[in-house]
Design a protein around this motif. Structure first.
Motif, PDB file in Angstrom:
ATOM      1  N   TYR A 170       0.834  -1.209   0.000  1.00 38.91           N
ATOM      2  CA  TYR A 170       0.000   0.000   0.000  1.00 38.91           C
ATOM      3  C   TYR A 170       0.870   1.260   0.000  1.00 38.91           C
ATOM      4  CZ  TYR A 170      -3.503   3.372   1.682  1.00 38.91           C
ATOM      5  OH  TYR A 170      -4.316   4.464   1.824  1.00 38.91           O
ATOM      6  N   GLU A 171       1.871   1.306   0.866  1.00 33.06           N
ATOM      7  CA  GLU A 171       2.745   2.486   0.927  1.00 33.06           C
ATOM      8  C   GLU A 171       3.520   2.665  -0.373  1.00 33.06           C
ATOM      9  OE1 GLU A 171       2.918   4.843   3.217  1.00 33.06           O
ATOM     10  OE2 GLU A 171       1.270   3.836   4.270  1.00 33.06           O
ATOM     11  N   ALA A 172       4.046   1.568  -0.931  1.00 33.48           N
ATOM     12  CA  ALA A 172       4.778   1.670  -2.193  1.00 33.48           C
ATOM     13  C   ALA A 172       3.866   2.107  -3.328  1.00 33.48           C
ATOM     14  CB  ALA A 172       5.427   0.321  -2.523  1.00 33.48           C
ATOM     15  N   LYS A 194       1.493   8.640  -6.967  1.00 30.93           N
ATOM     16  CA  LYS A 194       1.770  10.045  -6.608  1.00 30.93           C
ATOM     17  C   LYS A 194       0.806  10.576  -5.551  1.00 30.93           C
ATOM     18  CE  LYS A 194       3.915  11.170 -11.047  1.00 30.93           C
ATOM     19  NZ  LYS A 194       4.025   9.751 -11.496  1.00 30.93           N
ATOM     20  N   GLY A 195       0.668   9.784  -4.485  1.00 32.25           N
ATOM     21  CA  GLY A 195      -0.130  10.222  -3.339  1.00 32.25           C
ATOM     22  C   GLY A 195      -1.591   9.855  -3.386  1.00 32.25           C
ATOM     23  N   ASP A 196      -2.052   9.194  -4.443  1.00 27.99           N
ATOM     24  CA  ASP A 196      -3.460   8.842  -4.567  1.00 27.99           C
ATOM     25  C   ASP A 196      -3.746   7.581  -3.742  1.00 27.99           C
ATOM     26  OD1 ASP A 196      -6.019   8.070  -5.333  1.00 27.99           O
ATOM     27  OD2 ASP A 196      -5.745   8.689  -7.413  1.00 27.99           O
ATOM     28  N   GLU A 197      -4.259   7.788  -2.531  1.00 23.78           N
ATOM     29  CA  GLU A 197      -4.484   6.674  -1.615  1.00 23.78           C
ATOM     30  C   GLU A 197      -5.571   5.733  -2.120  1.00 23.78           C
ATOM     31  OE1 GLU A 197      -5.329   8.387   2.165  1.00 23.78           O
ATOM     32  OE2 GLU A 197      -3.370   9.349   2.371  1.00 23.78           O
ATOM     33  N   LEU A 233       4.671  -5.629  -5.330  1.00 24.51           N
ATOM     34  CA  LEU A 233       4.802  -4.432  -4.505  1.00 24.51           C
ATOM     35  C   LEU A 233       4.048  -3.250  -5.084  1.00 24.51           C
ATOM     36  CD1 LEU A 233       6.195  -3.323  -1.937  1.00 24.51           C
ATOM     37  CD2 LEU A 233       8.120  -2.646  -3.403  1.00 24.51           C
ATOM     38  N   THR A 234       4.092  -3.076  -6.411  1.00 21.64           N
ATOM     39  CA  THR A 234       3.416  -1.967  -7.081  1.00 21.64           C
ATOM     40  C   THR A 234       2.841  -2.452  -8.402  1.00 21.64           C
ATOM     41  OG1 THR A 234       5.261  -1.210  -8.466  1.00 21.64           O
ATOM     42  CG2 THR A 234       5.216  -0.418  -6.166  1.00 21.64           C
ATOM     43  N   PRO A 235       2.001  -1.647  -9.048  1.00 16.04           N
ATOM     44  CA  PRO A 235       1.472  -2.034 -10.355  1.00 16.04           C
ATOM     45  C   PRO A 235       2.547  -2.288 -11.407  1.00 16.04           C
ATOM     46  CG  PRO A 235       0.140  -0.282  -9.434  1.00 16.04           C
ATOM     47  CD  PRO A 235       1.324  -0.428  -8.532  1.00 16.04           C
ATOM     48  N   ASP A 236       3.737  -1.738 -11.210  1.00 21.03           N
ATOM     49  CA  ASP A 236       4.797  -1.998 -12.179  1.00 21.03           C
ATOM     50  C   ASP A 236       5.131  -3.488 -12.216  1.00 21.03           C
ATOM     51  OD1 ASP A 236       6.509  -0.474 -14.043  1.00 21.03           O
ATOM     52  OD2 ASP A 236       8.133  -1.442 -12.931  1.00 21.03           O
ATOM     53  N   ASP A 237       5.130  -4.140 -11.058  1.00 27.19           N
ATOM     54  CA  ASP A 237       5.342  -5.591 -11.015  1.00 27.19           C
ATOM     55  C   ASP A 237       4.241  -6.309 -11.792  1.00 27.19           C
ATOM     56  OD1 ASP A 237       7.523  -5.173  -9.349  1.00 27.19           O
ATOM     57  OD2 ASP A 237       6.358  -5.427  -7.518  1.00 27.19           O
TER      58      ASP A 237
END
Length: 854
Positions: free
Chosen positions: A25-27, A33-36, A58-62
């Motif tokens: 979530y934090e990553a 860019k801050g969009d929770e 970890l992130t959508p890039d993965d």
């Protein structure tokens, strides 16, 4: 859980890094860019997980690299493959191409055996028998457990009162089976998820009026969307005040039953119910069939019979579809400036890539279907029990291979038009939108033809069958050379295009949703604060003394407009409401929100774009609370005349108080709903769920489908040997020399009745005292939302009891009708709005989309 799944997951977990929810979530907040909200949606719904909820990305890039690897793997099977890097850059940052739902979660997921398809339709060859009806019920459940949305039609069921050759003597009609299918949808729900179901019926069916009225009764058909298939003859009869003939069977030249009705009166009923409750939806069935390319192959099993739950994919029985969207905003160069233009060259190039990727995803889906079939073969159940599920997936596999249907669509239509300085709903905006969708249609078909050259056409392609189809002839009129190539080489896919309601997808693209306009350019959000903290602005103090900071949240692309036009967003955040209103008036979002756009212009726009979409379009016409029923009828009629394939309206507040006309009626209904004495036997729902990572079970006794009593607790604390497949039973009150007890009975898969004695003694004694309290208020007719509010307020200095309270609250939420408003004064924890309604058992904010499921 089977040993096969456990072994598969153990093997997949080896040497794979995992993350906590908080880490991902934090990553992801940094990624967005801050969009929770976008971060929460991605981690909760789309990050790679196993069946235990362990997170592997970890992130959508993965995720985008995962999708790219798998799509590139399929590409390498064919000539001229796209590389992994090429695919990745099309997916990266949700900028251009966005697979939706099932494809995003399922592609490359070795931890779960699930379909990639978003949409299914099933059927039973019009078999009007209990066997056929039960088979559809089982097929529906089997698909939903694989995360698919399901639709099926009820027009084959004989009308109420028809003679039948069994002990019942006459048919019960369609409504009881609507309830059966709806209940089955709710039973599939686990851990806050619920299946999605569309039930449809032909207006020609004698039970059509009963179908239309079925959801108007509180607590009925809560697990399904319902739509009526309306033909042109009925529309003309309703408008001209002429009679209309209903019959059964509906397509028979020699029907067993026939009745003449007043079409205008039934039309008024449809309009009134939609005005009052937002249902039924309408499907203009003659338009759907006339325009359908797959129906050119109707005699080969491709006759369209119903749609998916949101209505954007009409399908034949046992066909399925996967969805993907192009982010239209990203094709605007120099957005919001006087030099803004739409990059048609890049758009067309990406349409070709997107259609090719969709075809790759069909191959990935076939791999998933084979894995499902393998799992069914390895399951320890008897072949007789497994036969329906196995045959279901074999039929779906055949349709997937034969037709290779795709669902390529768009999102960010509203932001694209605003970025081009066009006001949504204006003539210029509509003309430009039609041009974009025409380009999408032509280039997607061109890509399908090119792919057919390299990979072969879909197996049943026949140009002669399609020569009179209106949609194919539009493609031909637009590009004669393309049509000639299509007749020579064929097409890779039987049908290609749709426009879906890209709800969570648009949160991640940070754009408007689907074809819809912007909901609001900005809204207010509230955050609870400690008034003693430094640098905190306390906007107000509520009734219980909590301090709140109130601040403005802006639509992402409205922020871009500000920056392009010389405004400092940080300064704008401190504007007064009057200043913000003046600012919006200077922007292309002025008079272009979902509540501003002229309703008739919106359906005309939908109809014009529909000409270039071979499936359908999911769109809702938002109407103000004071709209008249006559205007709702006008919206529907305009949609039909404009060539729309379907239409759904939502009148502001129409979901609240659907079933009563005033408070007094509601009080009378609830106070007299239950008998004064508990019946000796009650039907019972068995609900399993997670509560603070613990396994819980609830037994909810029902009277006329409404909760009457509840027993619940941790499953590890009880000694209830009840199979997980059991979701229904009954609770019997027994009196003997030891007093009263409550026994649970259920029928196992072998047909034997089993009894578990003393539910009241199976759980923690503390739970039982509170259970009597909750059951007491249920039996006295308190509305379920009020009971939930009462339960949630029972916060005690006892962790065990508070966990039990949370379990009761979660169990009862599922019985609250969708659209019911939260209690007055209850605020959204995200934005502070009081626009909270219950949707699928979850409290959902209509203002910002935040959802909490107990």
């Amino acid at each position: 859980m089977s040993k096969d799944i456990s072994l598969m997951e153990q093997q997949a977990k080896q040497k794979v890094k995992t993350y906590t929810f908080e880490e991902a979530y934090e990553a992801s907040i940094k990624y967005f860019k801050g969009d929770e909200m976008a971060a929460k949606v991605w981690v909760s719904k789309y990050a790679l997980k196993d069946s235990f909820g362990t997170i592997y990305e970890l992130t959508p890039d993965d995720m985008h690299w995962r999708l790219a690897r798998e799509i590139a793997r399929i590409e390498r099977k064919y000539p001229n493959p796209m590389s992994e890097e090429e695919v990745y850059h099309l997916l990266k940052d949700f900028k251009y191409i966005v697979p939706q739902g099932g494809p995003m979660t399922g592609i490359g997921n070795k931890f779960q055996i699930a379909s990639l398809s978003n949409c299914f339709v099933i059927g039973n060859n019009n078999a009007d028998s209990y066997g056929g009806i039960m088979k559809v019920d089982e097929e529906q459940v089997q698909l939903m457990k694989r995360r698919g949305g399901v639709g099926h039609d009820l027009s084959h069921i004989r009308p109420k009162g028809s003679p039948v050759l069994n002990s019942a003597l006459t048919s019960t009609g369609v409504v009881p089976f609507m309830e059966r299918y709806s209940n089955s949808t709710r039973e599939v729900a686990q851990d806050g998820r619920r299946g999605a179901l569309m039930l449809s019926i032909s207006i020609k069916h004698p039970d059509a009026e009963k179908f239309i009225d079925a959801k108007m009764e509180q607590g009925k058909i809560t697990g399904a969307n319902v739509s009526v298939k309306i033909d042109d003859e009925f529309m003309r009869a309703a408008i001209e005040g002429k009679p209309y003939v209903q019959q059964y069977p509906i397509d028979s030249s020699n029907p067993k039953f026939r009745q003449e009705i007043n079409a205008s009166e039934l039309w008024k009923k449809i309009v009134h119910n939609a005005w009052k409750s937002a249902e039924p939806g309408i499907l203009f069935w003659d338009t759907i069939i006339r325009e359908s390319v797959p129906d050119c192959y109707a005699d080969l099993g491709y006759k369209t019979v119903s749609t998916n739950p949101c209505g954007e994919i009409p399908l034949c029985p046992y066909d399925s579809c996967r969805l993907l969207a192009l982010n239209l905003y990203s094709y605007v160069d120099n957005p919001f400036s006087p030099q803004a233009t739409f990059n048609f060259e890049l758009f067309k190039k990406h349409v070709h890539a997107a259609q090719r990727m969709m075809d790759d995803i069909i191959d990935l889906e076939l791999e998933k279907i084979d894995a499902i079939l393998e799992k069914i073969a390895n399951d320890p159940e008897d072949d007789e029990i497994k036969s329906v599920e196995r045959n279901l997936w074999l039929k779906i596999r055949r349709k997937t291979i034969e037709g290779r249907r795709t669902g390529i669509g768009i999102t960010a239509e509203g932001d694209m038009l605003a970025a081009l300085n066009l006001r949504y709903g204006s003539d210029d905006a509509i003309d430009f939108a039609v041009e974009v969708h025409k380009s999408l249609a032509v280039e997607a078909y061109r890509s399908s033809v090119y792919t057919a050259k390299e990979r072969g056409a879909f197996p049943i392609f026949n140009a002669q069958r399609e020569k009179d189809n209106p949609f194919i002839n539009r493609i031909k009129a637009e590009d004669e050379e393309l049509y000639k190539e299509m007749t020579t080489y064929g097409r890779r896919n039987i049908a290609l295009l749709t426009i879906a309601p890209t709800g969570t997808t648009s949160l991640m693209t940070q754009t408007t949703s689907g074809i819809e306009p912007v909901f609001m350019p900005y809204y207010k959000r509230r955050r609870k604060v400690n008034p003693n903290d430094k640098n905190v602005k306390v906007s107000f103090v509520d009734k219980v003394g909590d301090s709140w900071e109130e601040f403005n949240v802006f639509h992402h692309k409205f922020l871009v407009w500000m920056e392009v036009n010389g405004y400092n967003p940080e300064e704008v955040k401190n504007y007064t409401d009057e200043q913000l209103s003046e600012l919006v008036q200077k922007s292309p979002y002025y008079k272009a929100t979902s509540n501003d756009v002229d309703w008739l212009s919106k359906v005309r726009m939908q109809g014009m774009i529909q000409k270039w979409v071979d499936h359908s379009i999911s769109v809702t016409v938002n109407l103000p609370e004071d709209i008249t029923e006559e205007m709702v009828a006008k919206v529907y009629q305009t949609a039909w005349e404009s060539g729309c394939k379907g239409c759904t309206v939502y009148r502001e507040g129409s979901r609240d108080g659907v079933l009563v006309t005033n408070k007094k009626e509601k009080e009378q209904a609830t106070s007299s709903a239950f008998p004064s004495k508990r019946p000796p036997v009650l039907e019972c729902d068995v609900i399993r769920f997670k509560n603070s990572h613990e396994d819980w079970v609830a037994f909810v006794g029902l009277y006329d489908g409404r909760p009457y009593e509840i027993f619940t607790g941790r499953t590890e604390d009880d000694v209830l040997p009840i199979p997980k497949a059991v979701t229904k039973g009954r609770i019997i009150k027994i009196k003997d020399e030891n007093g009263s007890r409550y026994d649970f009975q259920y029928v196992d898969k072998y047909g034997y009745t089993n009894t578990i004695g003393g539910l009241s003694h199976m759980f923690n004694k503390e739970y039982w005292n509170y259970a009597k309290l909750i059951s007491g208020v249920l039996r006295n007719g308190m509305p379920i939302p009020d009971v939930v509010n009462l339960v949630s307020s029972l916060r005690l200095d006892n962790e065990s009891i508070n966990s039990w309270i949370a379990g009761v609250e979660r169990s009862l939420r599922r019985y609250i009708p969708d659209g019911t408003k939260a209690k007055p004064g209850k605020k959204c924890p995200e934005c502070g709005s009081e626009s909270l309604i219950y949707q699928e058992g979850c409290l959902t904010c209509k203002n910002c989309g935040h959802s909490k499921c107990g």
